[in-house]
Every structure is written in structure tokens, then in C-alpha cells.
Design a protein around this motif. Sequence first.
Motif, PDB file in Angstrom:
ATOM      1  N   PRO A   1       5.690  -5.892  -5.683  1.00  0.00           N
ATOM      2  CA  PRO A   1       4.422  -6.016  -6.389  1.00  0.00           C
ATOM      3  C   PRO A   1       3.412  -5.596  -5.624  1.00  0.00           C
ATOM      4  CG  PRO A   1       5.862  -7.943  -6.796  1.00  0.00           C
ATOM      5  CD  PRO A   1       6.082  -7.540  -5.395  1.00  0.00           C
ATOM      6  N   TYR A   2       2.232  -5.139  -6.286  1.00  0.00           N
ATOM      7  CA  TYR A   2       0.938  -4.547  -5.639  1.00  0.00           C
ATOM      8  C   TYR A   2      -0.296  -4.821  -6.608  1.00  0.00           C
ATOM      9  CZ  TYR A   2       1.638   0.016  -7.202  1.00  0.00           C
ATOM     10  OH  TYR A   2       1.657   1.113  -8.084  1.00  0.00           O
ATOM     11  N   PRO A   3      -1.291  -4.889  -6.200  1.00  0.00           N
ATOM     12  CA  PRO A   3      -2.505  -4.938  -7.259  1.00  0.00           C
ATOM     13  C   PRO A   3      -2.958  -3.340  -7.018  1.00  0.00           C
ATOM     14  CG  PRO A   3      -3.271  -5.769  -4.770  1.00  0.00           C
ATOM     15  CD  PRO A   3      -1.676  -5.330  -4.875  1.00  0.00           C
TER      16      PRO A   3
ATOM     17  N   MET B   1      -2.039  -6.939 -10.953  1.00  0.00           N
ATOM     18  CA  MET B   1      -0.717  -6.944 -10.207  1.00  0.00           C
ATOM     19  C   MET B   1       0.326  -5.881 -11.010  1.00  0.00           C
ATOM     20  SD  MET B   1      -1.093  -8.312  -7.481  1.00  0.00           S
ATOM     21  CE  MET B   1       0.437  -8.284  -7.055  1.00  0.00           C
ATOM     22  N   ARG B   2       1.029  -5.085 -10.372  1.00  0.00           N
ATOM     23  CA  ARG B   2       1.871  -4.348 -10.970  1.00  0.00           C
ATOM     24  C   ARG B   2       3.494  -4.877 -10.566  1.00  0.00           C
ATOM     25  NH1 ARG B   2       3.193   0.980 -11.908  1.00  0.00           N
ATOM     26  NH2 ARG B   2       4.038  -0.098 -13.823  1.00  0.00           N
ATOM     27  N   PRO B   3       4.480  -4.992 -11.331  1.00  0.00           N
ATOM     28  CA  PRO B   3       5.755  -5.337 -10.420  1.00  0.00           C
ATOM     29  C   PRO B   3       6.427  -4.433  -9.504  1.00  0.00           C
ATOM     30  CG  PRO B   3       6.044  -4.522 -12.976  1.00  0.00           C
ATOM     31  CD  PRO B   3       4.330  -4.365 -12.773  1.00  0.00           C
ATOM     32  N   GLY B   4       7.275  -4.985  -8.780  1.00  0.00           N
ATOM     33  CA  GLY B   4       7.898  -3.894  -7.851  1.00  0.00           C
ATOM     34  C   GLY B   4       8.532  -2.646  -8.671  1.00  0.00           C
ATOM     35  N   HIS B   5       8.179  -1.520  -8.190  1.00  0.00           N
ATOM     36  CA  HIS B   5       8.874  -0.297  -9.024  1.00  0.00           C
ATOM     37  C   HIS B   5       8.896   0.783  -7.865  1.00  0.00           C
ATOM     38  CE1 HIS B   5       4.521   0.063  -9.077  1.00  0.00           C
ATOM     39  NE2 HIS B   5       4.449   1.289  -9.033  1.00  0.00           N
ATOM     40  N   ILE B   6       9.865   1.606  -8.143  1.00  0.00           N
ATOM     41  CA  ILE B   6      10.074   2.918  -7.577  1.00  0.00           C
ATOM     42  C   ILE B   6       9.598   4.279  -8.500  1.00  0.00           C
ATOM     43  CG2 ILE B   6      11.567   4.670  -6.329  1.00  0.00           C
ATOM     44  CD1 ILE B   6      12.775   2.235  -5.156  1.00  0.00           C
ATOM     45  N   HIS B   7       8.743   4.860  -8.154  1.00  0.00           N
ATOM     46  CA  HIS B   7       8.251   6.248  -9.059  1.00  0.00           C
ATOM     47  C   HIS B   7       9.358   7.295  -8.671  1.00  0.00           C
ATOM     48  CE1 HIS B   7       4.235   5.188 -10.080  1.00  0.00           C
ATOM     49  NE2 HIS B   7       4.288   4.256  -8.778  1.00  0.00           N
ATOM     50  N   MET B   8       9.624   7.978  -9.971  1.00  0.00           N
ATOM     51  CA  MET B   8      10.827   8.876 -10.035  1.00  0.00           C
ATOM     52  C   MET B   8      10.111  10.158 -10.348  1.00  0.00           C
ATOM     53  SD  MET B   8      13.764   8.035  -8.740  1.00  0.00           S
ATOM     54  CE  MET B   8      14.397   6.405  -7.965  1.00  0.00           C
TER      55      MET B   8
ATOM     56  N   LEU C   1       0.733  -1.272   0.079  1.00  0.00           N
ATOM     57  CA  LEU C   1       0.172  -0.019  -0.217  1.00  0.00           C
ATOM     58  C   LEU C   1       0.859   1.351  -0.231  1.00  0.00           C
ATOM     59  CD1 LEU C   1      -2.815  -0.932   2.664  1.00  0.00           C
ATOM     60  CD2 LEU C   1      -2.775  -0.890   0.154  1.00  0.00           C
ATOM     61  N   TYR C   2       0.391   2.355  -0.821  1.00  0.00           N
ATOM     62  CA  TYR C   2       1.066   3.565  -0.774  1.00  0.00           C
ATOM     63  C   TYR C   2       0.541   4.171   0.607  1.00  0.00           C
ATOM     64  CZ  TYR C   2       2.932   3.268  -5.164  1.00  0.00           C
ATOM     65  OH  TYR C   2       3.676   2.742  -6.394  1.00  0.00           O
ATOM     66  N   GLU C   3       1.247   5.116   1.255  1.00  0.00           N
ATOM     67  CA  GLU C   3       0.869   5.500   2.537  1.00  0.00           C
ATOM     68  C   GLU C   3      -0.308   6.156   2.550  1.00  0.00           C
ATOM     69  OE1 GLU C   3       0.441   9.868   2.941  1.00  0.00           O
ATOM     70  OE2 GLU C   3       1.710   8.902   1.203  1.00  0.00           O
TER      71      GLU C   3
HETATM   72 FE    FE Z   1       3.045   2.507  -8.292  1.00  0.00          FE
END
Ligand code: FE
Length: 290
Positions: A194-196, A215-222, A160-162
Motif C-alpha cells: 500500500p502507498y499514499p 492510501m491505496r491498497p497494494g496493487h499491480i497495474h496491468m 514509490l514508483y521508480e
Molecule cells: Fe498505483
Amino acid sequence: MRNVTVDNVTEVVIDSLGKHADIPARQREIMESLIRHLHGFCKDVNLTHDEFLAACDYLGRAGAMCSSKRQEFILLADILGVEVLVDMLSNPVSGNETISTVLGPFFRENAPILPKGASTVQKSFEGEETVYIEGYVRDVNGKPIAGAVVDIWEDAPNGLYENHDPDQPDYNLRGRFQTDESGHYACRAIRPVPYPIPSDETAGQLIRYMGHHPMRPGHIHMFVVAEGYRPLISQIFDSSSEYLDEDSVFAVKEELIGEFKKAPEGSDTDLVLRFDFTLAAANPQKAAAE
Ligand code: FE
Ligand code: BEZ
């Protein structure tokens, strides 16, 4: 026109554009294409009236889902690959600049400005892996960009995002970091999991209708910004993550895949990730003349 038929209805509607009030050329272009594609779609699938009513009901429910915390139509566009398509059309790659990808719905403005190398982690989770992320921000000629701001956000190990998790502190796993004179940035964070994507309600209904998964693969947004350069919205994907080949929002690009390596003995993080960014000039002619 009194005798509207299946064969002439598309041209009749297009003919109505601008008939009673002038409309700008771009508006006409958008509406004409929209009408042609919508009519073509209805004819292609021979849309029934029941299906039409179900679609109107669906869009109404999607609209009712929207709030300051959730933009359901961006999610629907993501599931259909529309956001990634619009991003590619809006940000064509013309040189060696870093490729962009979707912003997604979880970006928050005004993340804390943190000193170089600081950690974005305000709350720890069992089993999380910490990572030291560093790299350089340069222009297309390799010149370092000092004072660029690298805005970073990611999900917690619970997926989860904060801002979607009442148990995480405000702005957890978010931060803005400035590059130094050599264009170097650094921060400490955690390996993303990874998260849905939100798949309750109408977004979930669409995913199930398509027989896809959320599902999305594990990623860091920039999000990298620097004066005189085109803002770069992108993501770094974990090379060892599941779902790299089947991202539910189709946002993975080969050159955005980064390797989370085991940190050297004595480091204060478990992993290290090196990722450099190349920014295109906002005004390439002006940059070439300088
Ligand atoms: Fe994301
Ligand atoms: C994300 O990367 O955070 C995201 C992108 C598109 C849809 C949902 C989430």
C-alpha cells in the motif's frame, strides 16, 4: 440582457452559447450541462466571494504543480472519484470481459520488452516478497489470444514508483510481456505494498479538506493490448492488503482482487499469483461474423 438576476443568470449564460459563432452539438451539450451544474453548485452551498477567490487561487496553484512528471488535475479527479467514474462510463462492461479501472498518473510508455517469465526487479529491497505472476489472455468466447502484450508496473517496497524515486533504476518494476500461442503470459515481480498517492501541495490539501486519507491498497497495474481487441487498463489488488475497502481513489473492484499464494516448495519466488484476462473485441459485430 441587462437585468441579470439570481433566478435568470443560468438561462442567460446558456442562451449565449453559439450566439456569435456556430459550435458543434457536443460542445453545446457539454457547456450547457457544465453551466447548469456550476450554477447549481454555487446556489446549493451559497458560495461566498471569499470561497470563490480561494477556489481560483487553489486551481491556479494546482496548475502550477503540473509538469511532465506530475499531472495534478488527474490526481484531484482521482481524489474526487471522477477518473473512476469516467472510466466506467467509457468502458461499460457488456459481457464477461475483464473489468477496467483507473490508469493513474504513474504509467510510463515504452517499458522494456522482456522474455516470458523474466523479472521486472532491477533493485532489491530488504523484506520484499517475490512473486511469479502468470495467467491466460483470452477472448470472451474463451479463445486464447496469442501475441497480446501485458504491460505491468508497480511500486517498490518503499511505496514509490521508480519515476518518483531517484534511487531506483530507470524502469525498475516495469515490463512488457507477450502471450505465447496458448495465450499464456508469465513474469516475476514483487508483492506490491500500500502507498499514499502524492499528497503534498494541492492534492494533499483536497484530501485533508475532505477528511480522507491518501492510501491505496497494494496493487499491480496491468495494461493489456492485442490487435482486434479493446485495450484493457486495469489493476490486480492483493486480497490480503490493507485499504481494500477504503481506497483513496475508489478504484477497487471485487473481480480484480487476486490471491498472492505461498509458492510451492523449490520455487524461485516466495509467492505465486494467477490472474487471467478476458478481452472484448474492438468491433464485436465483425468478431461475431468471423
Ligand atoms: Fe498505483
Ligand atoms: C495509481 O494507482 O498509481 C494511482 C491512481 C490514482 C491516483 C494516484 C495513483
